[in-house]
Scaffold this motif. Structure first.
Motif, PDB file in Angstrom:
ATOM      1  N   TYR A 141       5.350  20.207   7.497  1.00  0.00           N
ATOM      2  CA  TYR A 141       3.912  20.228   7.832  1.00  0.00           C
ATOM      3  C   TYR A 141       3.637  19.454   9.122  1.00  0.00           C
ATOM      4  CZ  TYR A 141      -1.136  19.492   7.268  1.00  0.00           C
ATOM      5  OH  TYR A 141      -2.483  19.438   7.463  1.00  0.00           O
ATOM      6  N   ALA A 142       4.318  18.314   9.268  1.00  0.00           N
ATOM      7  CA  ALA A 142       4.108  17.461  10.449  1.00  0.00           C
ATOM      8  C   ALA A 142       4.983  17.898  11.628  1.00  0.00           C
ATOM      9  CB  ALA A 142       4.385  16.005  10.091  1.00  0.00           C
ATOM     10  N   LYS A 143       5.730  19.011  11.438  1.00  0.00           N
ATOM     11  CA  LYS A 143       6.588  19.568  12.502  1.00  0.00           C
ATOM     12  C   LYS A 143       7.616  18.549  12.989  1.00  0.00           C
ATOM     13  CE  LYS A 143       3.290  23.059  14.125  1.00  0.00           C
ATOM     14  NZ  LYS A 143       2.352  22.923  12.991  1.00  0.00           N
ATOM     15  N   ILE A 144       8.204  17.833  12.028  1.00  0.00           N
ATOM     16  CA  ILE A 144       9.255  16.874  12.346  1.00  0.00           C
ATOM     17  C   ILE A 144      10.592  17.599  12.283  1.00  0.00           C
ATOM     18  CG2 ILE A 144      10.437  14.793  11.516  1.00  0.00           C
ATOM     19  CD1 ILE A 144       7.640  13.984  10.299  1.00  0.00           C
ATOM     20  N   PRO A 145      11.385  17.556  13.370  1.00  0.00           N
ATOM     21  CA  PRO A 145      12.700  18.221  13.356  1.00  0.00           C
ATOM     22  C   PRO A 145      13.552  17.719  12.188  1.00  0.00           C
ATOM     23  CG  PRO A 145      12.139  17.491  15.567  1.00  0.00           C
ATOM     24  CD  PRO A 145      11.117  16.897  14.647  1.00  0.00           C
ATOM     25  N   SER A 146      14.193  18.639  11.489  1.00  0.00           N
ATOM     26  CA  SER A 146      14.926  18.274  10.286  1.00  0.00           C
ATOM     27  C   SER A 146      16.141  19.171  10.128  1.00  0.00           C
ATOM     28  CB  SER A 146      13.997  18.433   9.080  1.00  0.00           C
ATOM     29  OG  SER A 146      14.718  18.440   7.887  1.00  0.00           O
ATOM     30  N   ASP A 147      17.325  18.578  10.094  1.00  0.00           N
ATOM     31  CA  ASP A 147      18.522  19.408   9.930  1.00  0.00           C
ATOM     32  C   ASP A 147      19.549  18.745   9.007  1.00  0.00           C
ATOM     33  OD1 ASP A 147      19.317  17.305  11.420  1.00  0.00           O
ATOM     34  OD2 ASP A 147      20.248  18.465  13.036  1.00  0.00           O
ATOM     35  N   GLY A 148      19.101  17.869   8.125  1.00  0.00           N
ATOM     36  CA  GLY A 148      20.035  17.186   7.228  1.00  0.00           C
ATOM     37  C   GLY A 148      19.799  17.541   5.776  1.00  0.00           C
ATOM     38  N   ASP A 149      20.408  16.761   4.902  1.00  0.00           N
ATOM     39  CA  ASP A 149      20.323  17.021   3.470  1.00  0.00           C
ATOM     40  C   ASP A 149      19.300  16.109   2.810  1.00  0.00           C
ATOM     41  OD1 ASP A 149      22.355  18.953   3.522  1.00  0.00           O
ATOM     42  OD2 ASP A 149      23.888  17.377   3.493  1.00  0.00           O
ATOM     43  N   PHE A 150      18.193  16.704   2.371  1.00  0.00           N
ATOM     44  CA  PHE A 150      17.245  15.936   1.567  1.00  0.00           C
ATOM     45  C   PHE A 150      17.936  15.543   0.262  1.00  0.00           C
ATOM     46  CE2 PHE A 150      14.136  18.068   4.347  1.00  0.00           C
ATOM     47  CZ  PHE A 150      13.318  16.994   4.673  1.00  0.00           C
ATOM     48  N   HIS A 151      17.413  14.472  -0.319  1.00  0.00           N
ATOM     49  CA  HIS A 151      17.951  13.903  -1.564  1.00  0.00           C
ATOM     50  C   HIS A 151      19.224  13.095  -1.344  1.00  0.00           C
ATOM     51  CE1 HIS A 151      14.820  16.131  -3.429  1.00  0.00           C
ATOM     52  NE2 HIS A 151      15.374  17.296  -3.188  1.00  0.00           N
ATOM     53  N   ARG A 152      19.496  12.727  -0.092  1.00  0.00           N
ATOM     54  CA  ARG A 152      20.441  11.647   0.173  1.00  0.00           C
ATOM     55  C   ARG A 152      19.625  10.501   0.756  1.00  0.00           C
ATOM     56  NH1 ARG A 152      26.028  12.142   0.052  1.00  0.00           N
ATOM     57  NH2 ARG A 152      25.879   9.879   0.363  1.00  0.00           N
ATOM     58  N   LEU A 154      19.876   7.885   2.934  1.00  0.00           N
ATOM     59  CA  LEU A 154      19.620   7.564   4.336  1.00  0.00           C
ATOM     60  C   LEU A 154      18.780   8.652   4.999  1.00  0.00           C
ATOM     61  CD1 LEU A 154      19.925   5.691   6.728  1.00  0.00           C
ATOM     62  CD2 LEU A 154      22.060   6.856   7.307  1.00  0.00           C
ATOM     63  N   TYR A 155      19.104   9.906   4.714  1.00  0.00           N
ATOM     64  CA  TYR A 155      18.339  11.003   5.329  1.00  0.00           C
ATOM     65  C   TYR A 155      16.884  10.968   4.884  1.00  0.00           C
ATOM     66  CZ  TYR A 155      17.193  15.473   7.381  1.00  0.00           C
ATOM     67  OH  TYR A 155      16.610  16.449   8.155  1.00  0.00           O
ATOM     68  N   ASP A 156      16.657  10.789   3.597  1.00  0.00           N
ATOM     69  CA  ASP A 156      15.283  10.727   3.102  1.00  0.00           C
ATOM     70  C   ASP A 156      14.528   9.530   3.684  1.00  0.00           C
ATOM     71  OD1 ASP A 156      15.690  13.005   1.667  1.00  0.00           O
ATOM     72  OD2 ASP A 156      15.346  12.138  -0.309  1.00  0.00           O
ATOM     73  N   SER A 157      15.203   8.395   3.843  1.00  0.00           N
ATOM     74  CA  SER A 157      14.515   7.231   4.412  1.00  0.00           C
ATOM     75  C   SER A 157      14.200   7.476   5.895  1.00  0.00           C
ATOM     76  CB  SER A 157      15.342   5.951   4.222  1.00  0.00           C
ATOM     77  OG  SER A 157      16.521   5.985   4.984  1.00  0.00           O
ATOM     78  N   GLU A 158      15.091   8.169   6.599  1.00  0.00           N
ATOM     79  CA  GLU A 158      14.813   8.494   8.007  1.00  0.00           C
ATOM     80  C   GLU A 158      13.652   9.471   8.123  1.00  0.00           C
ATOM     81  OE1 GLU A 158      19.194   8.282  10.095  1.00  0.00           O
ATOM     82  OE2 GLU A 158      17.347   8.677  11.192  1.00  0.00           O
ATOM     83  N   MET A 159      13.639  10.476   7.251  1.00  0.00           N
ATOM     84  CA  MET A 159      12.548  11.449   7.281  1.00  0.00           C
ATOM     85  C   MET A 159      11.219  10.792   6.887  1.00  0.00           C
ATOM     86  SD  MET A 159      13.589  14.360   8.429  1.00  0.00           S
ATOM     87  CE  MET A 159      14.581  13.404   9.550  1.00  0.00           C
ATOM     88  N   THR A 160      11.278   9.888   5.909  1.00  0.00           N
ATOM     89  CA  THR A 160      10.068   9.155   5.509  1.00  0.00           C
ATOM     90  C   THR A 160       9.569   8.288   6.661  1.00  0.00           C
ATOM     91  OG1 THR A 160      10.779   9.132   3.202  1.00  0.00           O
ATOM     92  CG2 THR A 160       9.103   7.529   3.821  1.00  0.00           C
TER      93      THR A 160
END
Length: 204
Positions: A141-152, A154-160
Motif C-alpha cells: 500500500y505504501a509502495k515500499i520496495p519488497s523482495d524478501g521473505d515475510f515471516h522472517r 529481520l525482514y519483517d523488522s526491516e519492512m516494519t
DNA sequence: TGCCAGGCCCTCTTTAGGGCCTT
C-alpha cells in the motif's frame, strides 16, 4: 545514551501465539533507526529447547534442523538487551512482541526502559483505506520496495521500519509536522480514527 | 493450525459479541 529520535524496530518469530501457554521465541530480528535511516541490524535464531510444530516450520521457513545448532534463548536475549539499550521500541502489532520480549527477558532477569509504539495501530489511523492492516499489505500500500521473505524476523523488522518511516513522512507531507516526537506517535495510536486529522492539525 | 491468547476496535454497544492482527 538514548537519542530522542532513535527507535529500535523488532520482530519475533515464535513457537505460537502465547508465552502464557508456554510458547517461546525462536528468532529475533531488529533494526535501529537513527535520523530517519536504518543504521544497525540484529538477527539471531534461538533454540527453544523443544521441537517446533510443522505449522511454524511452514509459516516461518525456520526448521527444527536450523534450530538444532542455534544458541539458547537466554544467551541471545542477553545480547539483544544490549542492542536495544534504552531506546524506544516499535513493532507491528506491538502487544504481541511485547508479551514475548517481557517473557523472555523475565527468564534471564533482563529489563528494558524504552516504551513501545505499534505500527499496526498507527496504520489504522493513517491508512484507513488500506485493504487490511497486515504488514505485507501495508508495505504494498505504501509502495515500499519488497523482495524478501515475510515471516522472517529481520525482514519483517526491516519492512516494519520502512513502513514506520513512510508513516512519519505521511504525517509530515499531510500535516506539516517535520519533527515527530515518539510520544506523539503513541498519543496518535490512542486517538479515535475519526479524530486523527483534527489531532494532527492541532499540533502542526 | 487450533478444543488453544490478548488487545484493539466496531457496532445491531456499554448487563456483548465478533473481526482483526501477531506466531
Amino acid at each position: 545514551m538514548s537519542k530522542a529520535n532513535t527507535v529500535v524496530v523488532l520482530d519475533f518469530e515464535t513457537t505460537g501465539l502465547s508465552p502464557a501457554y508456554g510458547d517461546r521465541a525462536i528468532e529475533i530480528g531488529a533494526v535501529r533507526i537513527e535520523g530517519g535511516e536504518i543504521t544497525d541490524r540484529f538477527q539471531k535464531l534461538m533454540n527453544p529447547g523443544r521441537l517446533i510444530d510443522p505449522f511454524i516450520e511452514n509459516y516461518t521457513g525456520i526448521t527444527n534442523d536450523m534450530l538444532k545448532s542455534a544458541r539458547p534463548c537466554k544467551e541471545v536475549m542477553s545480547e539483544f538487551a544490549y542492542f536495544i539499550g534504552d531506546h524506544n521500541l516499535v513493532a507491528h502489532n506491538a502487544s504481541f512482541d511485547k508479551r514475548f520480549l517481557d517473557a523472555e527477558f523475565k527468564r534471564v532477569s533482563k529489563k528494558y526502559t524504552g516504551k513501545f509504539a505499534c505500527s499496526m495501530l498507527l496504520s489504522r489511523r493513517l491508512y484507513q483505506d488500506a485493504a487490511n492492516h497486515k504488514l505485507a499489505t501495508l508495505v504494498r500500500y505504501a509502495k515500499i520496495p519488497s523482495d524478501g521473505d515475510f515471516h522472517r524476523a529481520l525482514y519483517d523488522s526491516e519492512m516494519t521500519a520502512k513502513l514506520w518511516l513512510a508513516m512519519l513522512e505521511h504525517i509530515n507531507s499531510h500535516y506539516g509536522l517535520s519533527s515527530i516526537p515518539f510520544t506523539l506517535t503513541q498519543k496518535l495510536t490512542k486517538t479515535s480514527k475519526h479524530h486523527v486529522s483534527k489531532f494532527l492539525k492541532s499540533r502542526a
